[in-house]
Design a protein around this motif. Structure first.
Motif, PDB file in Angstrom:
ATOM      1  N   LEU A  80     -20.376  63.182 -77.382  1.00 58.16           N
ATOM      2  CA  LEU A  80     -20.686  63.224 -75.961  1.00 58.16           C
ATOM      3  C   LEU A  80     -21.280  61.899 -75.470  1.00 58.16           C
ATOM      4  O   LEU A  80     -21.156  61.556 -74.295  1.00 58.16           O
ATOM      5  CB  LEU A  80     -21.670  64.358 -75.674  1.00 58.16           C
ATOM      6  N   ILE A  84     -19.845  60.452 -71.906  1.00 57.46           N
ATOM      7  CA  ILE A  84     -20.713  60.337 -70.739  1.00 57.46           C
ATOM      8  C   ILE A  84     -21.133  58.881 -70.562  1.00 57.46           C
ATOM      9  O   ILE A  84     -21.621  58.256 -71.506  1.00 57.46           O
ATOM     10  CB  ILE A  84     -21.945  61.245 -70.909  1.00 57.46           C
ATOM     11  N   PRO A 121     -24.425  57.019 -65.095  1.00 52.46           N
ATOM     12  CA  PRO A 121     -23.561  57.949 -64.356  1.00 52.46           C
ATOM     13  C   PRO A 121     -23.467  57.563 -62.878  1.00 52.46           C
ATOM     14  O   PRO A 121     -24.425  57.061 -62.295  1.00 52.46           O
ATOM     15  CB  PRO A 121     -24.261  59.294 -64.532  1.00 52.46           C
ATOM     16  N   GLN A 140     -16.179  71.691 -64.435  1.00 47.18           N
ATOM     17  CA  GLN A 140     -16.752  70.472 -63.841  1.00 47.18           C
ATOM     18  C   GLN A 140     -18.247  70.313 -64.145  1.00 47.18           C
ATOM     19  O   GLN A 140     -18.988  69.766 -63.333  1.00 47.18           O
ATOM     20  CB  GLN A 140     -16.546  70.434 -62.328  1.00 47.18           C
ATOM     21  N   SER A 141     -18.686  70.770 -65.305  1.00 51.41           N
ATOM     22  CA  SER A 141     -20.117  70.685 -65.601  1.00 51.41           C
ATOM     23  C   SER A 141     -20.606  69.239 -65.612  1.00 51.41           C
ATOM     24  O   SER A 141     -21.735  68.956 -65.186  1.00 51.41           O
ATOM     25  CB  SER A 141     -20.432  71.364 -66.936  1.00 51.41           C
ATOM     26  N   HIS A 142     -19.776  68.314 -66.095  1.00 50.18           N
ATOM     27  CA  HIS A 142     -20.206  66.917 -66.125  1.00 50.18           C
ATOM     28  C   HIS A 142     -20.338  66.349 -64.713  1.00 50.18           C
ATOM     29  O   HIS A 142     -21.282  65.601 -64.427  1.00 50.18           O
ATOM     30  CB  HIS A 142     -19.230  66.080 -66.958  1.00 50.18           C
ATOM     31  N   THR A 143     -19.421  66.694 -63.841  1.00 50.30           N
ATOM     32  CA  THR A 143     -19.520  66.240 -62.456  1.00 50.30           C
ATOM     33  C   THR A 143     -20.773  66.800 -61.804  1.00 50.30           C
ATOM     34  O   THR A 143     -21.495  66.096 -61.079  1.00 50.30           O
ATOM     35  CB  THR A 143     -18.275  66.675 -61.662  1.00 50.30           C
ATOM     36  N   ALA A 164     -23.841  65.007 -63.157  1.00 51.23           N
ATOM     37  CA  ALA A 164     -23.929  63.657 -62.605  1.00 51.23           C
ATOM     38  C   ALA A 164     -24.435  63.689 -61.160  1.00 51.23           C
ATOM     39  O   ALA A 164     -25.136  62.772 -60.714  1.00 51.23           O
ATOM     40  CB  ALA A 164     -22.568  62.971 -62.665  1.00 51.23           C
ATOM     41  N   GLU A 206     -26.186  67.190 -72.927  1.00 46.52           N
ATOM     42  CA  GLU A 206     -25.361  66.579 -71.882  1.00 46.52           C
ATOM     43  C   GLU A 206     -26.221  66.173 -70.696  1.00 46.52           C
ATOM     44  O   GLU A 206     -26.077  65.071 -70.148  1.00 46.52           O
ATOM     45  CB  GLU A 206     -24.269  67.559 -71.449  1.00 46.52           C
ATOM     46  N   PHE A 254     -26.905  62.400 -69.123  1.00 44.71           N
ATOM     47  CA  PHE A 254     -26.756  62.069 -67.708  1.00 44.71           C
ATOM     48  C   PHE A 254     -28.086  61.600 -67.105  1.00 44.71           C
ATOM     49  O   PHE A 254     -28.151  61.325 -65.908  1.00 44.71           O
ATOM     50  CB  PHE A 254     -26.207  63.269 -66.926  1.00 44.71           C
TER      51      PHE A 254
END
Length: 378
Positions: A159, A163, A167, A250-253, A256, A271, A275
């Motif tokens: 990860l 990532i 971000p 869309q957890s990363h979006t 961020a 994660e 971020f």
């Protein structure tokens, strides 16, 4: 290969990239998810079959099916004798399968060292019997395993490569239709059905309290697609229908884009740390599972960011402490701290940036190098 749940599917997908780059004619099969499928993996069963949780009757009801799947895989792999078997996480399922394969001289690799440093130290003997080699995602693990005669390689955390170090918060907000000046709270109640059942209502009730105190707060919930109906129902039951922005995945979006996250303990907390987001970690489970887990706990921390930093850098509210009132107060503390320009947010970002650098390695290459050595030794 066998990978359990969404996090294992992601890890396995990255390793498959490295292996396919080295061996273009690679054939891989077993249990996997969509990330693995995009890389040509033949999934005999989907990875969410292994998504079980705790020690209670919710798991017992699934045991017969899981044992049957493992038996069929064992018979198939003993018959086909692959060049290597790679178990990705899911230790309760994979270690038993690996033990049978290793005993039959099929090379075995286990990716992600079970958390023997956090709880269940008795797993060391099982790991030694099961794995010819362990791929570790945290830097302190190989030395720990070496003390018990287990070969291991630190490959970094995948990860940390996925990532970005910095971000793009503004771009993430545009993607979600949020304004730069919005106060945004990400709510992540877990990726398992049982986690959502125990946590989502608490999280949404906390959101209702926060919104009552600060009506302008925006809440975004990245929902695992197959749990969307449960999440919608729980939001409605808490009076939050239409007041949460629920998005598919869309957890990363979402991480961020947010200012702070209310998040279930697990990989998602790492994660969030990558971020560089302040967070409130929470967990709740069946009371019997909780009693058993507490007895096995070896460290004072549960959340991965706290474990890796060896300190309570972010709050943890577990089991009975995870009340909507306490959760809301802890999240609002971060938001108020940010609004006041306190140095605590900057300190958290600095701590998490250092952690990111420590975990950032060429995981696909290092993992493939280690796997190749296992195959050659065999």
């Amino acid at each position: 290969m066998v990978a359990g749940e969404a996090s294992g599917d992601l890890l396995a997908g990255l390793v498959l990239d490295g292996m396919r780059a080295r061996w273009p004619a690679l054939q891989a099969s077993g249990i996997g998810g969509p990330q693995m499928g995009q890389r040509g993996f033949q999934a005999l069963w989907p990875s969410d079959k292994l998504a079980v949780h705790g020690y209670s009757m919710e798991v017992v009801r699934r045991l017969r099916e899981l044992f049957a799947i493992r038996r069929q895989l064992r018979e198939r792999f003993l018959r086909e004798r692959p060049d290597v078997f790679i178990g990705v996480d899911a230790p309760d399922f994979n270690l038993g399968l690996e033990t049978a394969l290793k005993a039959a001289k099929v090379p075995t690799v286990h990716f992600v060292c079970p958390s023997i440093w956090a709880w269940r130290a008795n797993r060391v003997e099982k790991i030694r019997a099961a794995a010819d080699h362990v791929l570790c995602i945290f830097p302190f693990e190989p030395a720990l395993l070496a003390q018990h005669g287990i070969n291991a390689t630190y490959v970094g955390h995948p990860l940390a490569n996925v990532i970005p170090l910095v971000p793009d918060k503004a771009a993430a907000r545009r993607q979600l239709g949020l304004a730069d000046g919005d106060q945004v709270v990400a709510i992540l109640p877990g990726s398992r059905k049982s986690e959502v059942r125990y946590l989502a209502s608490r999280f949404f009730a906390a959101a209702a309290l926060m919104q009552k105190a600060h009506p302008a707060i925006k809440f975004v919930v990245p929902a695992v697609p197959n749990l969307r109906s449960e999440i919608d129902a729980m939001a409605a039951a808490c009076g939050m229908a239409g007041r949460l922005q629920i998005v598919a995945g869309q957890s990363h979006t979402v991480l961020a884009a947010c200012d702070v996250t209310l998040i279930a303990s697990g990989t998602a907390t790492l994660e969030a740390a990558l971020f560089k987001r302040p967070m409130v970690i929470a967990y709740n489970m069946h009371w019997l599972s909780w009693q058993l887990m507490r007895r096995k706990q070896l460290q004072p921390w549960v959340g991965l960011p706290n474990i890796l930093c060896r300190d309570f850098v972010v709050p943890e509210l577990l089991q009975d402490a995870a009340t909507p009132e306490a959760l809301a107060a802890a999240v609002l503390f971060w938001l108020d701290d940010q609004a006041s320009g306190s140095a605590k947010i900057a300190a958290i970002e600095k701590t998490f940036t250092a952690l990111h650098h420590e975990l950032k390695r060429d995981t696909a290459l290092l993992a493939t190098d280690a796997i190749e050595k296992v195959i050659h030794r065999s």
